[in-house]
Design an enzyme around this catalytic site. Structure first.
Site, PDB file in Angstrom:
ATOM      1  N   LYS A 120       0.837  -1.208   0.000  1.00 43.95           N
ATOM      2  CA  LYS A 120       0.000   0.000   0.000  1.00 43.95           C
ATOM      3  C   LYS A 120       0.870   1.255   0.000  1.00 43.95           C
ATOM      4  CE  LYS A 120      -3.913  -2.073   2.380  1.00 43.95           C
ATOM      5  NZ  LYS A 120      -4.469  -2.432   3.677  1.00 43.95           N
ATOM      6  N   GLN A 173      -4.922  -1.152   9.630  1.00 39.36           N
ATOM      7  CA  GLN A 173      -4.854  -2.494   9.049  1.00 39.36           C
ATOM      8  C   GLN A 173      -5.467  -3.523  10.000  1.00 39.36           C
ATOM      9  OE1 GLN A 173      -3.765  -3.215   5.955  1.00 39.36           O
ATOM     10  NE2 GLN A 173      -4.073  -5.398   6.210  1.00 39.36           N
ATOM     11  N   ASP A 206     -11.350   3.063   4.108  1.00 38.93           N
ATOM     12  CA  ASP A 206     -11.743   1.653   4.033  1.00 38.93           C
ATOM     13  C   ASP A 206     -13.253   1.507   3.853  1.00 38.93           C
ATOM     14  OD1 ASP A 206      -9.813  -0.379   4.110  1.00 38.93           O
ATOM     15  OD2 ASP A 206      -9.407  -0.049   6.239  1.00 38.93           O
TER      16      ASP A 206
END
Ligand code: GUN
Length: 297
Positions: free
Chosen positions: A54, A98, A121
């Site tokens: 990422k 995460q 997200d």
């Protein structure tokens, strides 16, 4: 029939290029490109690989990447304090924590603490609610990427029978909401579904997101169907040698390709789209926070 392969790597690259152009326009207007904060707690090796990828893609697209790596024994209070600081920081446009998080931290509490406007997200209940009600918001990256891949095959999905196998908050549920918004007739199948094979055989669009290697077989597929494989499973590959592994999806690719019309490969299908959509969401969030119209990404 031999299915046409949907090249997720190429579609993702084109999306990252559009993201890069939008980021450059923001940079020109504000002197700063959009900033994405990625928070990793602990040592989970798979998470480390994801985060490294990422960060690399974020900088390659000309966005700013701000990484926070915290020890595995970080308390929930300490993580919530970091999230609060990132929420308040005007230089941060997107926040990604995460998952999975260590056992002492309640992931739902952390997700709920993220400013929904920075929730790239799309996991915050406000964004999940906006998706369910069709009122905008940030959309989870993997299902958003799946929809973009579907649209490369067919622009108008209205009236198609779609079956989503898997009911997670991250993929299955938001995928179903996106397909419903496209006027598909949507069914969600899960571990307690009766006769999942027969259900899948009715699907014009089949999205497999269960995390079980090669579970979806040839005789589950309607001839000509579009098959989107979200699974990324590492399995032993004795042909390559002792201890060697390979990646497979939730779909038995070779045999399903004999029946499907279109199929995404693993790797090189949905995976690259997830990160590209994360970058797209960061640009979308940056524009929204500045009162800019959302760019067409
Ligand atoms: N872990 C596995 N997939 C994801 C994802 O899409 N977002 C976050 N935050 N964590 C993940």
């Amino acid at each position: 029939m031999t299915a046409t392969i949907i090249d997720g790597s190429a579609v993702a690259e084109a999306l990252r290029n559009r993201v890069g152009e939008a980021a450059a326009r923001l940079q020109a207007a504000y002197g700063k490109s959009p900033g994405l904060a990625v928070v990793l707690v602990g040592e989970d090796p798979a998470s480390r690989v994801y985060v490294r990828s990422k960060v690399k893609m974020t900088t390659a697209a000309g966005l700013r990447s701000i990484e926070h790596v915290l020890p595995a024994d970080t308390s929930e209070a300490a993580l919530l304090a970091l999230v609060a600081a990132l929420n308040a920081d005007p230089e941060i446009d997107g926040i990604l924590v995460q998952l999975p998080l260590p056992a002492q931290i309640d992931a739902d509490e952390v997700i709920a603490a993220i400013d929904p406007a920075k929730d790239v997200d799309g996991f915050h209940p406000v964004n999940a609610g906006k998706l369910a009600t069709g009122t905008g918001g940030l959309v989870p990256c993997t299902p958003l990427g799946c929809l973009k891949l579907l649209k490369t095959v067919r622009e108008d999905l209205a009236g198609l029978d779609a079956v989503v196998v898997g009911r997670s908050n991250i993929v299955g549920k938001p995928m179903a909401a996106l397909l419903l918004a496209e006027s598909c007739t949507v069914t969600i199948a899960h571990s307690r579904t009766k006769d999942v094979e027969a259900l899948c055989r009715r699907a014009d669009i089949l999205v497999a997101a269960v995390g079980r290697p090669e579970m979806v077989r040839k005789d589950w597929i309607k001839p000509g169907a579009i098959v989107i494989d979200v699974g990324i499973n590492r399995v032993d590959d004795p042909d390559k040698g002792p201890g060697k592994t390979r990646l497979v999806g939730d779909v038995a690719f070779a045999e399903v390709s004999e029946v499907a019309g279109f199929i995404t490969p693993v790797p090189g299908g949905v995976g690259p789209m997830t990160i590209a959509c994360l970058l797209a969401n960061t640009v979308t969030a940056a524009c929204a926070r500045r009162g800019w119209a959302a760019p067409a990404l």
